[in-house]
Design a protein around this motif. Structure first.
Motif, PDB file in Angstrom:
ATOM      1  N   PRO A  19      53.635  -2.239  53.656  1.00  0.00           N
ATOM      2  CA  PRO A  19      53.994  -1.559  52.400  1.00  0.00           C
ATOM      3  C   PRO A  19      55.014  -0.452  52.631  1.00  0.00           C
ATOM      4  CG  PRO A  19      51.608  -1.722  52.667  1.00  0.00           C
ATOM      5  CD  PRO A  19      52.220  -2.061  53.979  1.00  0.00           C
ATOM      6  N   ALA A  26      52.455  -3.174  46.965  1.00  0.00           N
ATOM      7  CA  ALA A  26      52.796  -4.311  47.818  1.00  0.00           C
ATOM      8  C   ALA A  26      51.965  -5.558  47.509  1.00  0.00           C
ATOM      9  CB  ALA A  26      52.620  -3.925  49.290  1.00  0.00           C
ATOM     10  N   ASP A  29      53.551  -8.801  46.469  1.00  0.00           N
ATOM     11  CA  ASP A  29      54.361  -9.527  47.444  1.00  0.00           C
ATOM     12  C   ASP A  29      53.568 -10.595  48.196  1.00  0.00           C
ATOM     13  OD1 ASP A  29      56.467  -7.871  46.689  1.00  0.00           O
ATOM     14  OD2 ASP A  29      55.896  -6.339  48.155  1.00  0.00           O
TER      15      ASP A  29
ATOM     16  N   SER B  77      59.299  -2.606  47.844  1.00  0.00           N
ATOM     17  CA  SER B  77      57.847  -2.454  47.786  1.00  0.00           C
ATOM     18  C   SER B  77      57.208  -2.691  49.145  1.00  0.00           C
ATOM     19  CB  SER B  77      57.245  -3.406  46.750  1.00  0.00           C
ATOM     20  OG  SER B  77      57.602  -4.742  47.026  1.00  0.00           O
ATOM     21  N   SER B  78      57.841  -3.583  49.929  1.00  0.00           N
ATOM     22  CA  SER B  78      57.295  -3.870  51.261  1.00  0.00           C
ATOM     23  C   SER B  78      58.282  -4.728  52.033  1.00  0.00           C
ATOM     24  CB  SER B  78      55.959  -4.617  51.154  1.00  0.00           C
ATOM     25  OG  SER B  78      56.169  -5.944  50.679  1.00  0.00           O
TER      26      SER B  78
END
Lengths: 57, 156
Positions: A19, A26, A29, B77-78
């Motif tokens: 993250p 996150a 994702d 975000s990541s």
């Protein structure tokens, strides 16, 4: 950020989400439908020599 | 016309307004910045007021030792560690389409003094970029490799 999200890859390995800001941000994702776990960074091996041989268990 | 705010060298602040929805900042009567609906334009040495295309996402991370870590980022975000020399950059806010530009750069680490061949860090890798993420690959010679300094910037 001491947490990571791990999930199995299609080829039998494991992907690790790092993250940037928060675990919550996150979460989007993670590929849809994949099982996942939230783990502490200390649970992930630090030696990446055989990184591609890591498996999701 | 527009809502105009002019910094005049003779009279100081000069303002005018209409209902166009456009904002213009002027230096002594010369347009410097214009804001239209969803569009920022400025001069700043271009020679004319033109649309500014900004960096829409960036990240600086370390993949060399232990578990990869992010040093800094914007609109990311990541990152996903897919394997050796194989990472995905995930955007916080999606791009409007997949036609953005990805710039990559990396090296072996501060103080090491060895820089990666620019051709050895590449995007997209493995799969087409999407509006929400882009995958990058990294190699040293012919083998995939985890660099210590990896920089990714996305322009659109």
């Amino acid at each position: 950020m001491n947490q990571r999200i791990i999930y199995p890859t299609d080829d039998g390995g494991v992907a690790i989400i790092i993250p940037a800001e928060s675990i919550e941000a996150a979460m989007k994702d993670i590929p849809e439908g994949k099982p996942y776990k939230i783990v502490d960074v200390s649970d992930i091996p630090t030696d990446r020599t055989f990184r591609n041989a890591w498996e999701y268990v | 016309m527009a809502v105009i705010i002019n910094a005049s060298t003779s009279t100081g602040l000069v303002q005018s307004a209409d209902t166009s929805g456009v904002i213009t900042l002027q230096n002594n009567g010369t347009n410097a910045v214009t804001i239209t609906s969803g569009n920022l334009q400025f001069n700043s040495g271009y020679g004319s007021v033109a649309t500014a295309y900004g960096c829409r996402a960036w990240v600086n991370f370390d993949a060399s030792s232990g578990t990869p870590s992010i040093r800094g980022s914007g609109n990311v975000s990541s990152i996903t560690d897919n394997g050796t020399g194989d990472f995905t950059v995930n955007f916080s806010n999606a791009m409007p389409d997949r036609n953005y530009v990805v710039l990559t750069e990396g090296n072996w680490g501060v103080g090491v003094g060895a820089y990666a061949d620019p051709n050895n860090i590449f995007a997209p890798y493995g799969q087409a970029p999407t509006t929400s993420a882009v995958r990058i690959g990294m190699r040293s010679s012919s083998a995939f490799f985890d660099y210590a300094e990896i920089n990714v910037a996305v322009f659109r």
